[in-house]
Design a protein around this motif. Structure first.
Motif, PDB file in Angstrom:
ATOM      1  N   LEU A  54      19.604  -8.691  -3.190  1.00 11.75           N
ATOM      2  CA  LEU A  54      17.853  -8.535  -3.575  1.00 11.75           C
ATOM      3  C   LEU A  54      17.975  -9.055  -5.222  1.00 11.75           C
ATOM      4  CD1 LEU A  54      17.178  -5.642  -1.556  1.00 11.75           C
ATOM      5  CD2 LEU A  54      17.200  -8.278  -0.403  1.00 11.75           C
ATOM      6  N   THR A  55      16.394  -9.377  -5.264  1.00 13.84           N
ATOM      7  CA  THR A  55      15.718  -9.768  -6.450  1.00 13.84           C
ATOM      8  C   THR A  55      15.221  -8.648  -6.897  1.00 13.84           C
ATOM      9  OG1 THR A  55      16.358 -12.223  -5.985  1.00 13.84           O
ATOM     10  CG2 THR A  55      15.215 -11.037  -7.604  1.00 13.84           C
ATOM     11  N   GLY A  56      16.348  -7.769  -7.496  1.00 13.38           N
ATOM     12  CA  GLY A  56      14.897  -6.708  -8.259  1.00 13.38           C
ATOM     13  C   GLY A  56      15.355  -5.185  -7.492  1.00 13.38           C
ATOM     14  N   VAL A  57      14.483  -4.705  -7.662  1.00 12.20           N
ATOM     15  CA  VAL A  57      14.354  -3.087  -6.722  1.00 12.20           C
ATOM     16  C   VAL A  57      13.512  -3.297  -5.951  1.00 12.20           C
ATOM     17  CG1 VAL A  57      13.804  -0.862  -6.757  1.00 12.20           C
ATOM     18  CG2 VAL A  57      15.880  -1.225  -8.371  1.00 12.20           C
ATOM     19  N   PRO A  58      13.814  -3.267  -4.347  1.00 14.83           N
ATOM     20  CA  PRO A  58      12.986  -3.434  -3.708  1.00 14.83           C
ATOM     21  C   PRO A  58      11.885  -1.659  -3.395  1.00 14.83           C
ATOM     22  CG  PRO A  58      15.460  -2.877  -2.342  1.00 14.83           C
ATOM     23  CD  PRO A  58      15.419  -3.112  -3.521  1.00 14.83           C
ATOM     24  N   ALA A  59      10.621  -2.359  -2.715  1.00 16.99           N
ATOM     25  CA  ALA A  59       9.356  -2.007  -3.037  1.00 16.99           C
ATOM     26  C   ALA A  59      10.003  -0.189  -2.458  1.00 16.99           C
ATOM     27  CB  ALA A  59       8.648  -2.470  -2.239  1.00 16.99           C
ATOM     28  N   PRO A  60      10.439  -0.453  -1.345  1.00 17.87           N
ATOM     29  CA  PRO A  60      10.450   1.510  -0.855  1.00 17.87           C
ATOM     30  C   PRO A  60      11.821   2.360  -1.185  1.00 17.87           C
ATOM     31  CG  PRO A  60      10.818  -0.129   1.372  1.00 17.87           C
ATOM     32  CD  PRO A  60      11.357  -0.807   0.098  1.00 17.87           C
ATOM     33  N   ALA A  61      12.197   1.314  -2.316  1.00 15.84           N
ATOM     34  CA  ALA A  61      13.772   2.392  -3.257  1.00 15.84           C
ATOM     35  C   ALA A  61      12.792   2.363  -4.196  1.00 15.84           C
ATOM     36  CB  ALA A  61      14.915   1.455  -3.804  1.00 15.84           C
ATOM     37  N   GLY A  62      11.751   1.432  -4.847  1.00 14.19           N
ATOM     38  CA  GLY A  62      11.142   1.631  -5.932  1.00 14.19           C
ATOM     39  C   GLY A  62      10.115   2.900  -5.920  1.00 14.19           C
ATOM     40  N   ALA A  63       9.346   3.041  -4.857  1.00 14.43           N
ATOM     41  CA  ALA A  63       8.912   4.362  -4.440  1.00 14.43           C
ATOM     42  C   ALA A  63       9.486   5.503  -4.252  1.00 14.43           C
ATOM     43  CB  ALA A  63       8.163   3.851  -3.636  1.00 14.43           C
ATOM     44  N   MET A  64      10.552   5.453  -4.062  1.00 15.32           N
ATOM     45  CA  MET A  64      12.046   6.275  -4.208  1.00 15.32           C
ATOM     46  C   MET A  64      11.996   6.974  -5.168  1.00 15.32           C
ATOM     47  SD  MET A  64      15.552   7.281  -2.046  1.00 15.32           S
ATOM     48  CE  MET A  64      16.022   6.406  -2.992  1.00 15.32           C
TER      49      MET A  64
ATOM     50  N   ILE B  19       0.623  -1.406   0.067  1.00 12.76           N
ATOM     51  CA  ILE B  19      -0.100  -0.011   0.355  1.00 12.76           C
ATOM     52  C   ILE B  19       0.924   1.581  -0.148  1.00 12.76           C
ATOM     53  CG2 ILE B  19      -1.758   1.680   1.302  1.00 12.76           C
ATOM     54  CD1 ILE B  19      -2.887  -1.500   2.460  1.00 12.76           C
ATOM     55  N   SER B  20       1.807   1.464   1.211  1.00 13.71           N
ATOM     56  CA  SER B  20       2.566   2.820   1.266  1.00 13.71           C
ATOM     57  C   SER B  20       3.640   3.152   0.004  1.00 13.71           C
ATOM     58  CB  SER B  20       3.385   2.181   2.313  1.00 13.71           C
ATOM     59  OG  SER B  20       2.961   2.264   3.281  1.00 13.71           O
ATOM     60  N   PHE B  21       3.964   1.767  -0.888  1.00  9.80           N
ATOM     61  CA  PHE B  21       5.320   2.250  -2.097  1.00  9.80           C
ATOM     62  C   PHE B  21       4.653   1.645  -3.193  1.00  9.80           C
ATOM     63  CE2 PHE B  21       7.533   1.354   1.937  1.00  9.80           C
ATOM     64  CZ  PHE B  21       7.904   2.188   2.298  1.00  9.80           C
ATOM     65  N   GLY B  22       3.283   1.001  -3.188  1.00  6.70           N
ATOM     66  CA  GLY B  22       2.227   0.429  -4.020  1.00  6.70           C
ATOM     67  C   GLY B  22       1.613   1.052  -4.939  1.00  6.70           C
ATOM     68  N   VAL B  23       0.483   1.152  -4.477  1.00  9.90           N
ATOM     69  CA  VAL B  23      -0.924   1.904  -4.223  1.00  9.90           C
ATOM     70  C   VAL B  23      -0.185   3.147  -4.449  1.00  9.90           C
ATOM     71  CG1 VAL B  23      -3.071   2.443  -3.711  1.00  9.90           C
ATOM     72  CG2 VAL B  23      -2.028   0.233  -3.562  1.00  9.90           C
ATOM     73  N   THR B  24      -0.288   4.430  -2.947  1.00 11.56           N
ATOM     74  CA  THR B  24       0.374   5.632  -2.912  1.00 11.56           C
ATOM     75  C   THR B  24       1.184   5.925  -3.988  1.00 11.56           C
ATOM     76  OG1 THR B  24      -0.139   5.175  -0.128  1.00 11.56           O
ATOM     77  CG2 THR B  24       0.684   7.098  -1.152  1.00 11.56           C
ATOM     78  N   PRO B  25       1.928   5.058  -4.273  1.00 11.93           N
ATOM     79  CA  PRO B  25       2.448   6.545  -5.301  1.00 11.93           C
ATOM     80  C   PRO B  25       2.440   6.238  -6.764  1.00 11.93           C
ATOM     81  CG  PRO B  25       4.867   5.296  -4.342  1.00 11.93           C
ATOM     82  CD  PRO B  25       3.329   4.706  -3.571  1.00 11.93           C
ATOM     83  N   ALA B  26       1.333   5.040  -6.829  1.00 14.78           N
ATOM     84  CA  ALA B  26       1.205   4.834  -7.661  1.00 14.78           C
ATOM     85  C   ALA B  26      -0.550   6.227  -8.141  1.00 14.78           C
ATOM     86  CB  ALA B  26       0.498   3.893  -8.379  1.00 14.78           C
TER      87      ALA B  26
END
Length: 276
Positions: free
Chosen positions: A149-159, A92-99
């Protein structure tokens, strides 16, 4: 011959059901719930057009997400409940909210394509977290066992996803708010999150004892830079992280070759069980 009284039936112990979660697990889970509250508050401020505050809410959620796992390990309160709550909060915080922030800020000008890209970003973030949960009990995880890690983590993706907003807040140029620029950028970040490339984790960057003081000094300088010039500093940090991905891929390949040639190097990091 006297009749013997019947023997009393042997009692069978029924397994005790675990009631709730341990008391020591309240603190890390409360921090995770607080991160979720900040993430949801970002949507509220975006609806009101307070873009800088909306971005700050997501960044605070990212900071809280970075410490809840460490608190859980410190008090020995790691649990599957905490991992599931952490993944839900991240989705929610790093997927839905930034979108939603980026859609309300820019992509609403092209509603069909913009909403599609926002959906793809949120969906890919959820898929990444679902993949992490599905693999959490697997012993054979090449990236994780090597400290990556595999892929960019969610917090870094939101940033990374909110870099156009940083640039717009710094320059106020309409160019950075153009949907034709924001949509491809958001799609690229979504692909990086769900990809299988190796990225550095905090455990992979464990420092030797003799350079830990220098690392603390660097963190202090970064904190001071973010306080004095937040959007410029966040832009620089996001772009530096994006530029580090090719080096992390090369570093992982080198570690994999060393592991294939012999025993694992002594500097191999321990995997982080709660890092999404």
């Amino acid at each position: 011959m006297t009749d013997r009284p019947p023997r009393p039936a042997r009692r069978t112990r029924t397994p005790r059901l675990q009631r709730g979660i341990p008391l020591r697990a309240i603190l890390p889970n409360a921090v995770t719930a607080l991160a979720l509250c900040f993430g949801l508050s970002g949507i509220r401020f975006a609806i009101g057009g307070m873009w800088d505050t909306a971005v700050v809410m997501v960044l605070i959620a990212a900071v809280l997400d970075g410490i809840d796992g460490r608190i859980a390990r410190l008090v020995r309160a790691e649990s599957r409940f905490g991992a599931e709550l952490d993944s839900l909060s991240d989705a929610i915080s790093f997927g839905v909210t930034p979108a939603l922030i980026l859609f309300l800020w820019s992509l609403h000008d092209v509603p069909r394509i913009g909403w599609l890209v926002a959906l793809v970003y949120a969906l890919f973030c959820a898929l990444r977290l679902a993949r992490f949960n599905a693999q959490i009990d697997q012993t054979e995880q090449p990236h994780k066992s090597a400290g990556f890690l595999t892929g960019v983590p969610a917090p870094a993706g939101a940033m990374l996803a909110m870099v156009p907003i940083y640039l717009w807040l710094v320059t106020e140029l309409p160019l950075f708010r153009e949907p034709m620029l924001v949509a491809p950028w958001l799609f690229l970040v979504a692909v990086l999150m769900v990809s299988s490339i190796a990225t550095w984790s905090g455990s992979a960057l464990k420092l030797r004892q003799r350079i830990r003081f220098e690392a603390i000094a660097v963190l202090v300088v970064l904190a001071a830079a973010i306080v004095s010039a937040p959007w410029q500093s966040l832009t620089a940090i996001a772009l530096l992280y994006l530029g580090s991905i090719p080096f992390s891929v090369r570093s992982y390949r080198r570690v994999r070759r060393l592991r294939a040639a012999g025993p694992a190097p002594a500097s191999a990091a321990e995997p982080n069980a709660r890092e999404p």
